[in-house]
Design a protein around this motif. Sequence first.
Motif, short mmCIF file in Angstrom:
data_model
loop_
_atom_site.label_atom_id
_atom_site.label_comp_id
_atom_site.label_asym_id
_atom_site.label_seq_id
_atom_site.Cartn_x
_atom_site.Cartn_y
_atom_site.Cartn_z
N LEU A 103 11.43 9.34 -0.53
CA LEU A 103 12.37 8.24 -0.75
C LEU A 103 12.48 7.35 0.48
CD1 LEU A 103 15.21 10.08 -2.70
CD2 LEU A 103 13.36 8.69 -3.61
N ARG A 104 12.36 7.95 1.65
CA ARG A 104 12.38 7.17 2.89
C ARG A 104 11.18 6.22 2.95
NH1 ARG A 104 15.31 7.75 7.42
NH2 ARG A 104 14.52 6.84 9.34
N CYS A 105 10.03 6.72 2.47
CA CYS A 105 8.83 5.89 2.45
C CYS A 105 9.01 4.68 1.52
CB CYS A 105 7.61 6.70 2.02
SG CYS A 105 6.99 7.81 3.31
N LEU A 136 0.83 -1.20 0.00
CA LEU A 136 0.00 0.00 0.00
C LEU A 136 0.87 1.25 0.00
CD1 LEU A 136 -2.89 1.16 0.24
CD2 LEU A 136 -2.63 1.05 2.72
N LEU A 137 1.94 1.24 0.77
CA LEU A 137 2.85 2.39 0.84
C LEU A 137 3.46 2.68 -0.53
CD1 LEU A 137 5.27 2.77 3.88
CD2 LEU A 137 5.60 3.96 1.73
N LEU A 138 3.90 1.63 -1.22
CA LEU A 138 4.49 1.81 -2.55
C LEU A 138 3.44 2.32 -3.55
CD1 LEU A 138 6.70 -1.41 -2.74
CD2 LEU A 138 7.47 0.93 -2.35
N GLU A 139 2.20 1.87 -3.41
CA GLU A 139 1.13 2.35 -4.29
C GLU A 139 0.86 3.84 -4.06
OE1 GLU A 139 -1.68 -1.53 -5.21
OE2 GLU A 139 -2.14 -0.33 -3.45
N ILE A 140 0.87 4.25 -2.80
CA ILE A 140 0.60 5.66 -2.48
C ILE A 140 1.69 6.56 -3.04
CG2 ILE A 140 0.44 7.31 -0.57
CD1 ILE A 140 -0.93 5.11 1.07
N VAL A 141 2.94 6.10 -2.96
CA VAL A 141 4.06 6.90 -3.44
C VAL A 141 4.08 6.98 -4.97
CG1 VAL A 141 6.57 6.99 -3.60
CG2 VAL A 141 5.49 6.52 -1.41
N SER A 142 3.74 5.85 -5.62
CA SER A 142 3.88 5.78 -7.08
C SER A 142 2.61 6.11 -7.84
CB SER A 142 4.32 4.37 -7.47
OG SER A 142 3.31 3.43 -7.16
N GLY A 143 1.44 5.99 -7.16
CA GLY A 143 0.18 6.18 -7.86
C GLY A 143 -0.12 5.06 -8.83
N ARG A 144 0.50 3.88 -8.62
CA ARG A 144 0.30 2.73 -9.50
C ARG A 144 -0.21 1.54 -8.69
NH1 ARG A 144 5.50 2.50 -13.52
NH2 ARG A 144 6.39 4.53 -13.08
N LYS A 145 -0.89 0.63 -9.38
CA LYS A 145 -1.39 -0.58 -8.74
C LYS A 145 -0.32 -1.66 -8.73
CE LYS A 145 -6.38 -0.91 -8.91
NZ LYS A 145 -7.47 -1.84 -9.21
N ASN A 146 -0.23 -2.38 -7.64
CA ASN A 146 0.75 -3.47 -7.58
C ASN A 146 0.39 -4.60 -8.52
OD1 ASN A 146 3.03 -4.88 -6.50
ND2 ASN A 146 1.60 -6.18 -5.36
N THR A 147 -0.89 -4.82 -8.74
CA THR A 147 -1.32 -5.98 -9.51
C THR A 147 -1.33 -5.74 -11.01
OG1 THR A 147 -3.58 -5.25 -9.03
CG2 THR A 147 -2.68 -7.05 -7.71
N HIS A 148 -0.77 -4.62 -11.47
CA HIS A 148 -0.67 -4.38 -12.91
C HIS A 148 0.68 -4.88 -13.41
CE1 HIS A 148 -3.98 -1.12 -13.58
NE2 HIS A 148 -4.43 -2.24 -13.05
N PHE A 149 0.71 -5.25 -14.69
CA PHE A 149 1.97 -5.64 -15.34
C PHE A 149 2.57 -4.42 -16.00
CE2 PHE A 149 4.07 -7.13 -19.32
CZ PHE A 149 5.14 -7.75 -18.71
N ASP A 178 19.47 2.26 -8.42
CA ASP A 178 19.55 3.59 -7.83
C ASP A 178 18.79 4.63 -8.67
OD1 ASP A 178 20.25 5.38 -5.88
OD2 ASP A 178 22.18 5.88 -6.76
N ASN A 179 17.55 4.29 -8.99
CA ASN A 179 16.73 5.20 -9.81
C ASN A 179 15.32 5.27 -9.24
OD1 ASN A 179 15.96 6.93 -11.87
ND2 ASN A 179 15.53 5.27 -13.31
N LEU A 180 15.22 5.51 -7.92
CA LEU A 180 13.91 5.54 -7.27
C LEU A 180 13.03 6.69 -7.78
CD1 LEU A 180 14.78 4.66 -3.57
CD2 LEU A 180 13.80 3.19 -5.31
N ALA A 181 13.66 7.72 -8.33
CA ALA A 181 12.88 8.85 -8.84
C ALA A 181 11.92 8.40 -9.94
CB ALA A 181 13.82 9.93 -9.36
N ALA A 182 12.32 7.36 -10.70
CA ALA A 182 11.46 6.87 -11.79
C ALA A 182 10.20 6.21 -11.27
CB ALA A 182 12.25 5.88 -12.65
N LEU A 183 10.20 5.88 -9.98
CA LEU A 183 9.04 5.20 -9.38
C LEU A 183 7.96 6.18 -8.94
CD1 LEU A 183 8.18 2.27 -8.45
CD2 LEU A 183 9.08 2.89 -6.22
N LEU A 184 8.32 7.45 -8.74
CA LEU A 184 7.41 8.40 -8.10
C LEU A 184 6.27 8.81 -9.02
CD1 LEU A 184 9.93 10.79 -6.31
CD2 LEU A 184 8.95 8.66 -5.51
N ASP A 185 5.12 9.04 -8.42
CA ASP A 185 3.98 9.62 -9.11
C ASP A 185 4.38 11.03 -9.56
OD1 ASP A 185 1.61 10.77 -9.91
OD2 ASP A 185 0.44 9.97 -8.25
N PRO A 186 4.24 11.34 -10.85
CA PRO A 186 4.62 12.69 -11.33
C PRO A 186 3.93 13.81 -10.56
CG PRO A 186 4.16 11.24 -13.17
CD PRO A 186 3.75 10.49 -11.95
#
Length: 841
Positions: free
Chosen positions: A767-769, A714-727, A747-755
């Motif tokens: 990034l800590r989250c 859930l934490l990763l979904e909130i940070v990224s704005g993406r669903k875990n169950t998607h391909f 080392d490219n966590l910025a690519a994971l963030l919700d724009p």
Amino acid sequence: MILLPGHQSSASFSRTRATSRVMGLDRTINYLSYFLVLLSSFCLELGHATDTIAAPNFIKDSETIISNDGEFILGFFSPANSTYRYVGIWYAKLSTTHAIWVANRNKPLKTTSGILTISEDGNLVVLDGEKNIIWSSNVTGSVSNRSAQLLDSGNLVLHENTNTSIMWESFQHPSDSFLPKMKMSTNIVTGEKVQFTSWKSQSDPAVGTFSLGISVFNLPEIYIWNGSSPYWRSGPWDGQIFIGVPNMNSRYLNGFNLIDDKEGSFSFIFEFSNKSLLAHYVLTAQGNVLVYSTINGKDLVVWRSSLMSECNVYGKCGAYGYCNLKNKPICSCLEGFEPKNIEEWKREDWTSGCVRRKPLQCLKVSTGGKEGKKDGFLKVKMMKTPSLANWSSASEDECRYWCLENCSCIAYAYESGIGCMSWTREYLIDSQQFSSGGVDLYIRVASSELDKKEEVKVNVIVTVLVIGIVLIVAVCTLFLCRRRAKRKGFQGEENLVDNMNQDKLQELPIFSLEELASATNNFHQSNKLGQGGFGPVYKGKLLDGQEIAVKRLAKSSGQGLAEFMNEVVVISKLQHRNLVRLLGGCVEGEEKLLVYEYMPNKSLDAFLFDPINQELVDWKKRFNIIEGVGRGLLYLHRDSRLKIIHRDLKASNILLDEELNPKISDFGMARIFGGNEDQANTERIVGTYGYMSPEYAMEGRFSEKSDVFSFGVLLLEIVSGRKNTHFYHDEGTMSLVGLAWKMWNIDNLAALLDPKISRSKFGKEILRCIHVGLLCVQEFAKDRPTVSIVISMLKSEIVDLPYPRQPGFTVNQITSESESSYPNQKVCSINNVTVSMVLGR
């Protein structure tokens, strides 16, 4: 004619000019040749400029050549934690530093003064600083012009320049890695073999103790040997798969092949139709086989590992024993046999194996005994066949008849892709029973063993019949009791409600069906807020003006009274600002309803995964939601009167009030733990794949750490704005968790963030989250932090965070919510009170 000094005759002058032109041309050619040599040397200095080494050129330490397609590099390297230098081949574009082939495995260079070149005798050689040969391709014969070329397949070949015939190739002299187009082979006539040998350790590529190759005793199989002793075997090849490898299914049919040239040579080769897929197998120093594959051509990860289990070790259970990981203990005797040394078996030492309980009739006759009933066969299903089988092309009936009439035959099996397999040795060894797959193995036993089996079968049938009759009587009695029971409020749908749970319902307000029907305009479609596995949810308004959400159990629901009562019992005892509040309930006739406080902002998934609504939740609001869910989870696990494991924490089960404060909902799947209880097991797996921890999804074990895993997703979904169950096809990953792990490693966590939040001034906090999220989704429960520690990490009360281990995800683990057992269920819930999906294993 007198020639004055400094003068020449016209003839001699012409000759001189001609000579000068020739000498000038020679010098020009020499300069040009020298220039070309310099140019080629310069290209080698730059590296990656050619795929070929031709005499007199060479490459020295720090220089490389690269295959034409840019996939493979040949050069000098040092393994991890070593200063020794080796010549090897490795992937050019991938992060792995493990060499797929090593030349001087057993003779490392101790300095960086080595060179790789073509020697005067036409061999490819590695020289040390003193020009001593420490490795050679050892090719005999013609020494005419030769060159070494690194092919696009990763194969290093030494060939004649004139006719390009290959004199030597690295694919015929492999190290520990098996690549596409490479042949693992054996010739039973000449004894020649191409097999793989492990490194001694991760830092020492010298030949280790384990080897991998093809063995042929009537039927070809792949073996791993520990020294000269068998360590693992694949079972025979049936034309498509090795039948002793339980997970080897249709995915292997595309590209895997075993070739029999009918002249004594057997070769195993694989090549994928998807040319962009890089995959290879590595025999480790521990005797395991790891399978590596690219993800989107950018990184290399283990996507399937055939790590040895106890049952995979050759002969684990001794003669006439078989292994099954699901049994306790894992070793058992085959039908008609018993432990040879019962005391050793009690100590789980199975090396002595098993012996027959009753001697075979054919043996009695052959030794002069009286003739009695003939022997027969007992069938054991889903077996890895024992080693060293005989083979014939006989039909299944012929196979059985031959074995029965042949006193030396102690077992047989038939598989359509192989034919008749029989065993005539003194014992059967290395049998294993699978959960699926395998073949039926028929064990020869004395007739008295068959009679005993029939007796057991009759007893089982009688027992089943008796139990069935008792159950029918009990069900009929219960049905009659239910017919008589009064259904009024929470006083009746079943005796369960009347008796066991009556004391738990006394404090819960009771609504009448008429009252709730009126509040929801008779459950009109316009008031419907959403649909879940439990049933529909409706918005309503009571006579005093209070807005409510009414969850109505659908007749078609996969959930029933047990889940309904569970939610009532659990949530009626809980009071916390981050848990949804249950206002009451109703049970009348066939209707079961729960009444909740109304949440005007619906559920979290309606904000996170909607491109428009994402704008409404900036990072500050998202972090508030993360903290609120964490506090609610901490209350469930530690601070409430009951210890509650939610088991279905996900975005659609987080409701949001007017100020977007989160409230955990849907306790239909929750479990109450006893005071000293830390974990439990269940045979019924409930929840949503993608949010389930591996130990829960695969084994039914759940604990506080199961909820922590879901919280991490859930934490990763909130940070990224993406669903875990998607391909995530563009990134080449099967899930959000896989994508987060990949981005962490490069080392490219910025690519994971919700724009929508990527330019937030709270970059470090975001990034800590992600870091905390990855700690929560680690594969093993013991590695995950508790919720209280998670909250301290999020608040930076714990400053230094540990390095996360690999998450609990596999290629086939993630199942889309759209593939639920409820085909009409919405993927993204928009209801006020969401409910769980119940998915089978």
